[in-house]
Design a protein around this motif. Structure first.
Motif, mmCIF file in Angstrom:
data_model
loop_
_atom_site.group_PDB
_atom_site.id
_atom_site.type_symbol
_atom_site.label_atom_id
_atom_site.label_comp_id
_atom_site.label_asym_id
_atom_site.label_seq_id
_atom_site.Cartn_x
_atom_site.Cartn_y
_atom_site.Cartn_z
ATOM 1 N N SER A 183 -6.616 9.736 -8.380
ATOM 2 C CA SER A 183 -7.358 8.477 -8.424
ATOM 3 C C SER A 183 -7.335 7.864 -9.814
ATOM 4 O O SER A 183 -7.170 6.647 -9.970
ATOM 5 N N GLU A 184 -7.461 8.694 -10.835
ATOM 6 C CA GLU A 184 -7.418 8.208 -12.224
ATOM 7 C C GLU A 184 -6.051 7.646 -12.574
ATOM 8 O O GLU A 184 -5.927 6.799 -13.469
ATOM 9 N N ALA A 185 -5.008 8.107 -11.879
ATOM 10 C CA ALA A 185 -3.648 7.580 -12.084
ATOM 11 C C ALA A 185 -3.395 6.323 -11.267
ATOM 12 O O ALA A 185 -2.276 5.812 -11.249
ATOM 13 N N GLY A 186 -4.427 5.821 -10.596
ATOM 14 C CA GLY A 186 -4.287 4.600 -9.803
ATOM 15 C C GLY A 186 -3.849 4.814 -8.384
ATOM 16 O O GLY A 186 -3.584 3.847 -7.656
ATOM 17 N N VAL A 187 -3.785 6.078 -7.945
ATOM 18 C CA VAL A 187 -3.368 6.376 -6.573
ATOM 19 C C VAL A 187 -4.503 6.043 -5.614
ATOM 20 O O VAL A 187 -5.630 6.501 -5.787
ATOM 21 N N ARG A 188 -4.188 5.254 -4.603
ATOM 22 C CA ARG A 188 -5.183 4.864 -3.609
ATOM 23 C C ARG A 188 -4.906 5.453 -2.226
ATOM 24 O O ARG A 188 -5.774 5.460 -1.378
ATOM 25 N N ASN A 189 -3.683 5.940 -2.026
ATOM 26 C CA ASN A 189 -3.390 6.569 -0.734
ATOM 27 C C ASN A 189 -2.213 7.522 -0.864
ATOM 28 O O ASN A 189 -1.497 7.526 -1.878
ATOM 29 N N ILE A 190 -2.033 8.347 0.171
ATOM 30 C CA ILE A 190 -1.005 9.389 0.169
ATOM 31 C C ILE A 190 -0.219 9.301 1.471
ATOM 32 O O ILE A 190 -0.796 9.220 2.560
ATOM 33 N N GLU A 191 1.120 9.312 1.359
ATOM 34 C CA GLU A 191 1.996 9.368 2.529
ATOM 35 C C GLU A 191 3.269 10.099 2.152
ATOM 36 O O GLU A 191 3.280 10.781 1.117
ATOM 37 N N MET A 192 4.336 9.992 2.954
ATOM 38 C CA MET A 192 5.497 10.859 2.737
ATOM 39 C C MET A 192 6.854 10.150 2.739
ATOM 40 O O MET A 192 7.880 10.804 2.886
ATOM 41 N N GLU A 193 6.870 8.826 2.579
ATOM 42 C CA GLU A 193 8.154 8.111 2.623
ATOM 43 C C GLU A 193 8.356 7.076 1.533
ATOM 44 O O GLU A 193 9.481 6.613 1.320
ATOM 45 N N SER A 194 7.319 6.657 0.845
ATOM 46 C CA SER A 194 7.398 5.454 0.013
ATOM 47 C C SER A 194 8.340 5.573 -1.185
ATOM 48 O O SER A 194 8.925 4.582 -1.603
ATOM 49 N N SER A 195 8.510 6.774 -1.746
ATOM 50 C CA SER A 195 9.310 6.887 -2.977
ATOM 51 C C SER A 195 10.781 6.585 -2.731
ATOM 52 O O SER A 195 11.384 5.764 -3.432
ATOM 53 N N VAL A 196 11.369 7.221 -1.734
ATOM 54 C CA VAL A 196 12.790 6.959 -1.469
ATOM 55 C C VAL A 196 12.970 5.561 -0.882
ATOM 56 O O VAL A 196 13.983 4.894 -1.135
ATOM 57 N N PHE A 197 11.992 5.085 -0.132
ATOM 58 C CA PHE A 197 12.047 3.715 0.399
ATOM 59 C C PHE A 197 12.112 2.714 -0.759
ATOM 60 O O PHE A 197 12.970 1.818 -0.776
ATOM 61 N N ALA A 198 11.216 2.858 -1.738
ATOM 62 C CA ALA A 198 11.199 1.944 -2.875
ATOM 63 C C ALA A 198 12.500 2.028 -3.664
ATOM 64 O O ALA A 198 13.082 1.002 -4.047
ATOM 65 N N ALA A 199 12.973 3.247 -3.916
ATOM 66 C CA ALA A 199 14.184 3.436 -4.721
ATOM 67 C C ALA A 199 15.412 2.834 -4.047
ATOM 68 O O ALA A 199 16.199 2.118 -4.678
ATOM 69 N N MET A 200 15.595 3.097 -2.755
ATOM 70 C CA MET A 200 16.796 2.631 -2.073
ATOM 71 C C MET A 200 16.773 1.125 -1.837
ATOM 72 O O MET A 200 17.811 0.455 -1.941
ATOM 73 N N CYS A 201 15.596 0.580 -1.539
ATOM 74 C CA CYS A 201 15.518 -0.872 -1.345
ATOM 75 C C CYS A 201 15.793 -1.604 -2.645
ATOM 76 O O CYS A 201 16.460 -2.644 -2.665
ATOM 77 N N ARG A 202 15.302 -1.065 -3.741
ATOM 78 C CA ARG A 202 15.542 -1.690 -5.043
ATOM 79 C C ARG A 202 17.027 -1.676 -5.392
ATOM 80 O O ARG A 202 17.576 -2.666 -5.880
ATOM 81 N N LEU A 203 17.697 -0.561 -5.115
ATOM 82 C CA LEU A 203 19.128 -0.463 -5.403
ATOM 83 C C LEU A 203 19.949 -1.458 -4.585
ATOM 84 O O LEU A 203 20.964 -1.970 -5.063
ATOM 85 N N SER A 204 19.514 -1.726 -3.359
ATOM 86 C CA SER A 204 20.302 -2.585 -2.469
ATOM 87 C C SER A 204 19.921 -4.055 -2.560
ATOM 88 O O SER A 204 20.551 -4.892 -1.922
ATOM 89 N N GLY A 205 18.877 -4.372 -3.338
ATOM 90 C CA GLY A 205 18.474 -5.767 -3.491
ATOM 91 C C GLY A 205 17.567 -6.273 -2.406
ATOM 92 O O GLY A 205 17.395 -7.481 -2.257
#
Length: 314
Positions: free
Chosen positions: A241-263
């Motif tokens: 929470s102190e790091a600004g985390v508001r929720n927990i799931e299991m897909e967002s990191s690779v989703f963000a990385a791959m979408c950013r790479l592909s534009g």
């Protein structure tokens, strides 16, 4: 694949000016590209005719949920009879489900980083082969909240790993490759504004922790194994929470990385089903949980409808 991505860079975000990009010179040498887990391919299907008009892609874990979203968006856009039967485009495989209504593509991705990563590789290639442009992609799903009322929607600012660092790590050829997990901040703000206009539920922008596991990886006390105490769990979640985390799931990191790479202009919109500071198990009724799960669909559906209205006026 013409080398450098055609982006206009700003301090806070990037804006896509061209098509969906792939970064693989080997694809140019292939006569046909088989999208095996979709049951599609460049040699067997006319991908530009099937998908060339796609402007919005919504992905989520459950095939049932993505079909429900297709039916919901069809009714919202008044494009087709919402009572119609929508065929699963990936019916030739049992890995993923895919549905399409007008410019909106809906795809399931399963659970966890490996499953969504496989799907995204083939989805990005599909959009590229179909010559799609100016595509916005949103992951809609559920999550555990930290310090939020159940039913709150979190629009992800950054996806963080289990050590609260905004990065996605993958081992490629024995070497660790680190990729950025920022999501488009302007899209997040637009979604937040849409929630204010709807005025139906609470929505916040915050960091999302992406884990490799549902139980120990998320500091749950109710798995088959647990080597830590309630206090250890609470201390860890408070650090998150102190790091600004508001929720927990299991897909967002690779989703963000791959979408950013592909534009791809990308966002993660997840509803919280419980506050993890208060427990680990879901005790709400099926009716309450179902109403929560509809909230990301309502928000993203409203956003898509608003965007299409803008385009029709321009």
């Amino acid at each position: 694949m013409d080398g450098e991505l055609d982006f206009r860079l700003t301090q806070s975000s990037y804006v896509l000016l061209g098509p969906v990009f792939v970064h693989n010179p080997h694809l140019e040498e292939m006569k046909d590209d088989i999208l095996y887990h979709f049951g599609l391919g460049t040699g067997t299907h006319n991908l530009p005719a099937m998908f060339g008009d796609v402007k919005f892609v919504c992905v989520g874990g459950s095939p049932w949920r993505m079909k429900a979203f297709t039916e919901y968006i069809a009714a919202e856009l008044s494009m087709e009879d919402p009572k119609s039967e929508y065929p699963n485009i990936c019916a030739g495989t049992d890995r993923y489900a895919m549905y399409k209504v007008g410019p909106v593509l809906s795809v399931s991705h399963g659970m966890g980083i490996p499953s969504i990563a496989i799907m995204l590789h083939e989805l990005i290639k599909l959009l590229h082969h179909a010559h799609c442009t100016d595509v916005t992609i949103v992951r809609i799903g559920t999550s555990g909240g930290i310090g939020l009322q159940p039913g709150t929607i979190v629009v992800t600012k950054q996806s963080m790993d289990a050590t609260f660092l905004p990065k996605f790590e993958q081992v490629i050829l024995g070497k660790t490759v680190v990729r950025n997990t920022d999501l488009d901040p302007s899209l997040a703000e637009e979604l937040l504004q849409c929630s204010k206009e709807l005025n139906q539920f609470e929505t916040v922008i915050g960091n999302t922790m992406c884990t490799l596991d549902f139980y120990e990886g998320q500091a749950r006390l109710d798995g088959a194994f647990c080597s830590y105490t309630e206090k250890d769990k609470q201390d860890y979640l408070k650090q998150a929470s102190e790091a600004g985390v508001r929720n927990i799931e299991m897909e967002s990191s690779v989703f963000a990385a791959m979408c950013r790479l592909s534009g791809l202009r990308a966002a993660v919109v997840c509803v919280t089903l419980l506050d993890r500071l208060n427990g680990d198990q879901l005790n709400n009724s099926p009716e309450v949980l179902h109403s929560y799960q509809q909230r990301p669909q309502i928000l993203v559906g409203y956003y898509i409808k608003k965007q299409l209205k803008k385009k029709s006026r321009s």
